[in-house]
Design an enzyme around this catalytic site. Sequence first.
Site, PDB file in Angstrom:
ATOM      1  N   ALA A  65      54.662  61.466  60.150  1.00  0.00           N
ATOM      2  CA  ALA A  65      54.807  63.122  59.640  1.00  0.00           C
ATOM      3  C   ALA A  65      53.139  63.508  60.289  1.00  0.00           C
ATOM      4  O   ALA A  65      52.466  63.225  60.655  1.00  0.00           O
ATOM      5  CB  ALA A  65      54.156  63.131  57.614  1.00  0.00           C
ATOM      6  N   GLU A  96      60.779  57.099  57.140  1.00  0.00           N
ATOM      7  CA  GLU A  96      61.733  56.933  56.002  1.00  0.00           C
ATOM      8  C   GLU A  96      62.799  57.988  57.172  1.00  0.00           C
ATOM      9  O   GLU A  96      63.408  57.766  55.854  1.00  0.00           O
ATOM     10  CB  GLU A  96      60.573  58.051  55.264  1.00  0.00           C
ATOM     11  CG  GLU A  96      59.709  57.187  54.684  1.00  0.00           C
ATOM     12  CD  GLU A  96      58.562  58.308  54.089  1.00  0.00           C
ATOM     13  OE1 GLU A  96      58.439  59.276  54.921  1.00  0.00           O
ATOM     14  OE2 GLU A  96      58.706  58.002  53.032  1.00  0.00           O
ATOM     15  N   GLU A 143      51.237  54.109  55.257  1.00  0.00           N
ATOM     16  CA  GLU A 143      50.698  55.441  55.163  1.00  0.00           C
ATOM     17  C   GLU A 143      49.360  54.909  53.884  1.00  0.00           C
ATOM     18  O   GLU A 143      48.344  54.931  53.599  1.00  0.00           O
ATOM     19  CB  GLU A 143      51.651  56.369  54.275  1.00  0.00           C
ATOM     20  CG  GLU A 143      52.774  56.868  54.885  1.00  0.00           C
ATOM     21  CD  GLU A 143      54.235  56.088  55.638  1.00  0.00           C
ATOM     22  OE1 GLU A 143      53.327  55.381  55.589  1.00  0.00           O
ATOM     23  OE2 GLU A 143      55.185  57.471  55.407  1.00  0.00           O
TER      24      GLU A 143
HETATM   25  N1  3HC Z   1      50.147  62.758  63.336  1.00  0.00           N
HETATM   26  C1  3HC Z   1      49.208  63.632  64.363  1.00  0.00           C
HETATM   27  N2  3HC Z   1      49.046  63.239  65.281  1.00  0.00           N
HETATM   28  C2  3HC Z   1      49.182  62.055  65.356  1.00  0.00           C
HETATM   29  C3  3HC Z   1      49.849  60.711  64.823  1.00  0.00           C
HETATM   30  C4  3HC Z   1      50.585  62.190  63.894  1.00  0.00           C
HETATM   31  N3  3HC Z   1      51.201  61.150  62.997  1.00  0.00           N
HETATM   32  N4  3HC Z   1      49.845  60.324  65.091  1.00  0.00           N
HETATM   33  C5  3HC Z   1      49.169  59.896  66.643  1.00  0.00           C
HETATM   34  N5  3HC Z   1      48.282  60.962  66.664  1.00  0.00           N
HETATM   35  C6  3HC Z   1      47.803  61.476  67.363  1.00  0.00           C
HETATM   36  C7  3HC Z   1      46.470  61.052  67.690  1.00  0.00           C
HETATM   37  O1  3HC Z   1      45.581  61.429  67.028  1.00  0.00           O
HETATM   38  C8  3HC Z   1      46.261  60.257  69.208  1.00  0.00           C
HETATM   39  O2  3HC Z   1      45.541  62.360  69.878  1.00  0.00           O
HETATM   40  P1  3HC Z   1      44.052  62.499  70.549  1.00  0.00           P
HETATM   41  O3  3HC Z   1      45.084  62.115  71.577  1.00  0.00           O
HETATM   42  O4  3HC Z   1      44.701  63.451  70.509  1.00  0.00           O
HETATM   43  O5  3HC Z   1      43.547  61.683  70.492  1.00  0.00           O
HETATM   44  C9  3HC Z   1      47.280  60.638  69.623  1.00  0.00           C
HETATM   45  O6  3HC Z   1      48.385  60.968  69.050  1.00  0.00           O
HETATM   46  C10 3HC Z   1      48.314  59.718  70.541  1.00  0.00           C
HETATM   47  O7  3HC Z   1      47.606  58.857  69.054  1.00  0.00           O
HETATM   48  P2  3HC Z   1      47.324  57.136  69.589  1.00  0.00           P
HETATM   49  O8  3HC Z   1      45.372  56.806  70.224  1.00  0.00           O
HETATM   50  O9  3HC Z   1      46.572  56.351  68.217  1.00  0.00           O
HETATM   51  O10 3HC Z   1      47.748  56.351  70.493  1.00  0.00           O
HETATM   52  P3  3HC Z   1      48.461  55.002  70.629  1.00  0.00           P
HETATM   53  O11 3HC Z   1      49.644  54.599  71.336  1.00  0.00           O
HETATM   54  O12 3HC Z   1      47.745  54.335  70.357  1.00  0.00           O
HETATM   55  O13 3HC Z   1      49.249  54.509  69.038  1.00  0.00           O
HETATM   56  C11 3HC Z   1      50.279  55.300  67.286  1.00  0.00           C
HETATM   57  C12 3HC Z   1      50.384  55.725  68.434  1.00  0.00           C
HETATM   58  C13 3HC Z   1      50.611  53.559  66.797  1.00  0.00           C
HETATM   59  C14 3HC Z   1      51.363  55.408  66.553  1.00  0.00           C
HETATM   60  C15 3HC Z   1      49.334  55.272  66.988  1.00  0.00           C
HETATM   61  O14 3HC Z   1      48.885  56.392  66.917  1.00  0.00           O
HETATM   62  C16 3HC Z   1      49.010  55.465  65.136  1.00  0.00           C
HETATM   63  O15 3HC Z   1      49.221  54.729  64.334  1.00  0.00           O
HETATM   64  N6  3HC Z   1      49.689  56.912  64.097  1.00  0.00           N
HETATM   65  C17 3HC Z   1      49.599  56.834  63.045  1.00  0.00           C
HETATM   66  C18 3HC Z   1      50.988  56.704  62.413  1.00  0.00           C
HETATM   67  C19 3HC Z   1      50.741  56.732  60.512  1.00  0.00           C
HETATM   68  O16 3HC Z   1      49.847  56.390  60.370  1.00  0.00           O
HETATM   69  N7  3HC Z   1      52.249  57.132  60.476  1.00  0.00           N
HETATM   70  C20 3HC Z   1      51.608  57.810  58.995  1.00  0.00           C
HETATM   71  C21 3HC Z   1      51.918  59.061  58.873  1.00  0.00           C
HETATM   72  S1  3HC Z   1      51.729  59.588  56.751  1.00  0.00           S
HETATM   73  C22 3HC Z   1      53.232  60.293  57.138  1.00  0.00           C
HETATM   74  O17 3HC Z   1      54.626  59.407  57.347  1.00  0.00           O
HETATM   75  C23 3HC Z   1      53.514  60.537  55.502  1.00  0.00           C
HETATM   76  C24 3HC Z   1      54.876  60.985  54.915  1.00  0.00           C
HETATM   77  O18 3HC Z   1      55.358  59.770  54.115  1.00  0.00           O
HETATM   78  C25 3HC Z   1      54.924  61.543  54.426  1.00  0.00           C
END
Ligand code: 3HC
Length: 670
Positions: free
Chosen positions: A63, A105, A125
């Site tokens: 998300a 998901e 998450e």
């Molecule tokens: N939402 C918004 N922005 C995100 C994001 C997300 N889910 N994931 C990454 N970004 C952004 C980062 O803030 C970063 O922004 P910036 O360049 O402005 O600083 C940019 O994307 C690149 O991210 P990384 O520097 O972390 O890039 P990497 O290549 O090192 O890693 C990744 C990529 C493994 C995808 C890592 O970003 C990550 O782990 N992201 C989060 C994944 C996550 O937690 N997903 C679950 C979200 S909650 C959800 O899905 C709820 C649902 O169940 C309803």
Amino acid sequence: MTSPIRTERHGDVLIIISDNPPVNALGAAVRQGLEAAIKQGVADASVEAMVIRCDGRTFFAGADITEFGKPMAEPFLPTLVDMVEASDKPVIAAIHGTALGGGCEVALACHYRVATPSAKLGTPEVKLGLLPGAGGTQRLPRVAGVRLALEMCAKGEPIAAQKAADAGLVDRIVGEGSLEADAIAFAREVKAARPIPRASEREVAPDPEAVAAFTRENGRRFRGFDAPAANIACVVKATAVPYHEGVQFERAEFMKLMMGTQSAAQRHIFFAERQASKIDDVSADTQLRAINRVGVIGAGTMGGGIAMNFLSAGIPVTIVEMAQEALDRGQGTIRKTYEATAAKGRMKPDQVEAAMGALTPTLDFAALAECDLVIEAVYENMDVKKEIFTRLDGICKPGAILASNTSYLNIDEIAAVTQRPQDVVGMHFFSPANVMKLLEVVRGAQTAPDVIATMMDLAKKIRKVAVVAGVTYGFIGNRMLMPRQVEANKLLLEGATPEQIDRVHVAFGMPMGPFQMADLAGVDIGWHRDPTRIENVRDALAAEGRWGQKKQAGFYDYDEKRTPSASARVAEIIAEWREKTGTPQHEVTDQEIVERTLYPMVNEGALILEEGKAQRASDVDVVWIYGYGWPVYRGGPMFWAKTEGYGKVVAGLEKHGFAVAQSLKAGTIK
Ligand code: 3HC
């Protein structure tokens, strides 16, 4: 505005493609585009199957976290995934990169999943203080079983495509370079198969033993966190009730977590960590200096640990010592540490050999001439450091970066002995340097912008979280530690015990309290070494050889297994000092300990920000999370102060007579 979602036809297969850099987060426009595309595929009689794939470096990574806590546009993700699953034509997820959170998901709602060998699937998450809130906790156990669902949801670690395939979560591993074509071929194979397999329609048997074992095994890891238990409860629910009931439970649990301070704190840290690498006055496209070989001076615990970071990242290291014995010992320790990692299965034997092969131990200082970066890791003494930097200035090639691993000392003073202060920087690693994630990059008055930019980039390569600090005694982390220690020592004399103070810190969520930390690090660290000069409790302990865990005696007594117990002798020493100093006694409450040891840290953090020694409050938080184990669910000291209420913190500080930082009083900390 053009939609990030487009469709392409390949005969009877509709390809739905997301192009939403950098990570294809499932923001409103993506959700709206996906909804429209699925509707298009369902409505078009000539479409027999659909493939969802993403452009760029990854499948949907979740998300869009930036939307959390704000009003969200429809369709909501839970509705969207149900719609995908309800399609009467097979939908295939074609996964590369990382299918995380909401992305996983979406994949689970698809009827089939194909993935490249390098792809990873996960529900991280929990690391944001949440749970998969779009049916993930209900579909995942139904597809992959209770055990794996618990692992993935409550720990949040992604799994490799092959492991996912073994668990039935991925139906086919396809070619790394032919994802779309292979997904289309797969779609043609399954397009006529009926009934269409829907995860929500499957059943999964309860496994109370697995749940009990998992909870037991991870008790320590989950201590203090709300989200893991909620994840576990949702997975258990999936084994007990039909899908439509399970998702309602999941939704309610998700919303509880989303509204709580823990998730807010953990989301704050997610962005804080990424923000920390950005330097306000250094442009993101600054030309970096090439770092192809690193020199490390000192093969002791710190130098050896520092060297390992580079060796593990494939960067050759020249390590210099004064005596052969110290060099051999250092090299032996590095090998032993790598071999222990390999024994745990976290490294392959050939990786150990590759890392060791990239290490050049030498007694010859002149060998540092070929290094692009030299890190000095000898003991904390300004004269010694100045002598080393004078020598380096004479030996190192032009443009080489000269770094000191000092924890406290003035980088400008060190830089001043060289002809190239612009190339001098501080690299403050935290012990054990091969494990701890934090790196304070200390920017001197003359440190060049490209040196700072190179440091931040290098930190990523060696998998550290780097924060820029200005020149100030103890930089960000250790400077904030000082007022905490001063107050902890005073509290001992006023009536508290080391056990009480440590207990309050551990209950707060710190890995250990100030006195447990002193015993671990060594009570004798920084001691003047004169047993006749006793000026405080610590001197008294040091003079008696109570140097901490290494002597089985410090602020605590220790048995052979290093299990601590309260020390009668320490109680005596404290009592003597109470008398000697005539300190009035009172009953010290746990709340007073919080107000006098933790609030002053916040105050010091505010002063550091006012002086411009840290770029932003969130950087201070990152330092404390990754360098000192501040509980991530409290978001670091500055975020915590906000959740406590600045007014309450200020009142607490004033009650105890502290001079309060202006920005804290005014609530203008940024
Ligand atoms: N939402 C918004 N922005 C995100 C994001 C997300 N889910 N994931 C990454 N970004 C952004 C980062 O803030 C970063 O922004 P910036 O360049 O402005 O600083 C940019 O994307 C690149 O991210 P990384 O520097 O972390 O890039 P990497 O290549 O090192 O890693 C990744 C990529 C493994 C995808 C890592 O970003 C990550 O782990 N992201 C989060 C994944 C996550 O937690 N997903 C679950 C979200 S909650 C959800 O899905 C709820 C649902 O169940 C309803």
